[in-house]
Scaffold this active site. Structure first.
Site, short mmCIF file in Angstrom:
data_model
loop_
_atom_site.label_atom_id
_atom_site.label_comp_id
_atom_site.label_asym_id
_atom_site.label_seq_id
_atom_site.Cartn_x
_atom_site.Cartn_y
_atom_site.Cartn_z
N TYR A 72 -4.50 -0.53 6.79
CA TYR A 72 -4.50 -1.72 7.52
C TYR A 72 -3.06 -0.80 8.45
CZ TYR A 72 -0.73 -2.83 5.40
OH TYR A 72 0.96 -3.01 4.56
N ARG A 95 -0.78 7.71 12.03
CA ARG A 95 -0.61 7.45 10.65
C ARG A 95 -2.13 6.61 9.66
NH1 ARG A 95 3.93 3.57 8.07
NH2 ARG A 95 2.73 2.07 9.46
N ARG A 130 -22.36 -5.04 -5.14
CA ARG A 130 -20.89 -4.22 -5.20
C ARG A 130 -20.95 -3.34 -6.16
NH1 ARG A 130 -18.24 -5.08 -9.48
NH2 ARG A 130 -15.65 -4.88 -9.35
N LYS A 171 -2.05 3.92 3.30
CA LYS A 171 -1.54 2.68 4.13
C LYS A 171 -2.46 1.61 3.33
CE LYS A 171 0.85 -0.38 6.83
NZ LYS A 171 2.20 -0.66 6.61
N GLU A 200 10.88 3.21 -2.33
CA GLU A 200 10.96 2.39 -0.75
C GLU A 200 11.13 1.13 -0.95
OE1 GLU A 200 7.98 3.25 1.25
OE2 GLU A 200 5.97 2.91 -0.34
N LEU A 216 5.25 5.54 1.23
CA LEU A 216 4.61 5.70 3.03
C LEU A 216 5.47 6.69 3.97
CD1 LEU A 216 1.74 4.87 4.68
CD2 LEU A 216 3.42 2.72 4.88
#
Length: 283
Positions: free
Chosen positions: A33, A52, A100, A147, A179, A204
């Site tokens: 995302y 990114r 799944r 991310k 971070e 990140l």
């Protein structure tokens, strides 16, 4: 009618939005995302965010049929349809839908969804007065440079910090700050050097941090990319964190200790002003 959202090629009312039961983003967190700030109806640093997004997709071998120009067009359409002035536009790409199974077929068709959130991003109390951040062990997986939508570690860390009376939390691994749970951590030494972690799998790569780094270079301000321990952060002259949704936010307390005199420092104020000016935001 509520917000207009984007789901699998269509702009529809949020009440009509549906994600498939077998979407791998839902079942496995197999999705990435991005969140782009919107101020005055304009996206901030969006080229960095889309870059990114592409990198994260490549690292997970998730293809995307749309071009960056098409994705930017979807973002712009979401902003326009929701008459968004200030807030964020969110994008998420999952690997696709299938029954799944841990193993996936390379033939899966990725699913793109997007929506906006209205919120005040500039001139907030946090940016004016600074925030207190807790310190917590970093519970996340090893590829934090991607991310992904797997955010349970950050959710639990933020929730625990809030319960302890803090505004946010910085994460620690092997005795070093990695971070913030949703931000890039920075400290400023007595010599005026700005410290932050170098790019690696540990953190990140922050888009707001990258934009700020370019501004610092133009101003002759020195950024030193190295790790620092919680004690060094607490003893620093100043501290701050960056993210798309918080811009440049002073950190005035880390754990039980005040940073400097417990108020936003002059270097942090200068960096705030530099970023806002470059983004075309009145301050």
């Amino acid at each position: 009618m509520g917000r207009i959202v984007y789901v699998h090629g269509q702009f529809i009312p949020e009440e009509e939005a549906r994600i498939g039961l077998f979407d791998r983003g839902f079942l496995f967190g197999d999705a990435v995302y991005e969140v782009t700030a919107v101020i005055g109806g304009r996206m901030i640093d969006n080229d960095l965010h889309l870059g990114r997004l592409c990198r994260s997709l490549k690292e997970l071998a998730i293809p995307l049929a749309l071009s960056l120009e098409q994705i930017a067009g979807i973002q712009a359409e979401l902003i326009a349809r929701n008459d968004l002035r200030d807030g964020t536009v969110y994008l998420q790409v999952s690997r696709g839908e299938a029954d799944r199974d841990f193993l996936y077929s390379e033939a899966l068709a990725p699913k793109l969804v997007g929506f906006t959130q209205a919120k005040m991003l500039s001139g907030t109390r946090a940016q004016r007065d600074g925030i207190a951040v807790d310190l917590a062990d970093d519970p996340r997986w090893k590829r934090r440079d991607i991310k992904t939508a797997m955010l349970l570690g950050q959710v639990m860390a933020k929730q625990a910090a809030r319960a302890r009376g803090f505004d946010d939390v910085w994460l620690v691994e092997n005795g070093l700050v990695t971070e913030g749970a949703s931000s890039t951590a920075h400290v400023i030494t007595a010599e005026g050097h700005i410290l932050t972690r170098a790019a690696s799998h540990v953190t990140l790569p922050g888009c707001t941090q990258r934009a700020l780094a370019k501004l610092c270079a133009a101003e002759g301000l020195q950024i030193v990319e190295r790790a620092f321990a919680p004690g060094e952060a607490q003893a620093a002259a100043e501290a701050f964190q960056t993210s798309a949704s918080s811009l440049v936010t002073p950190v005035v307390r880390i754990g039980v200790r005040l940073v400097g005199n417990g108020r936003p420092g002059p270097m942090t104020r200068k960096l705030q002003a530099l970023y806002l000016e470059a983004a075309g935001i009145a301050h």
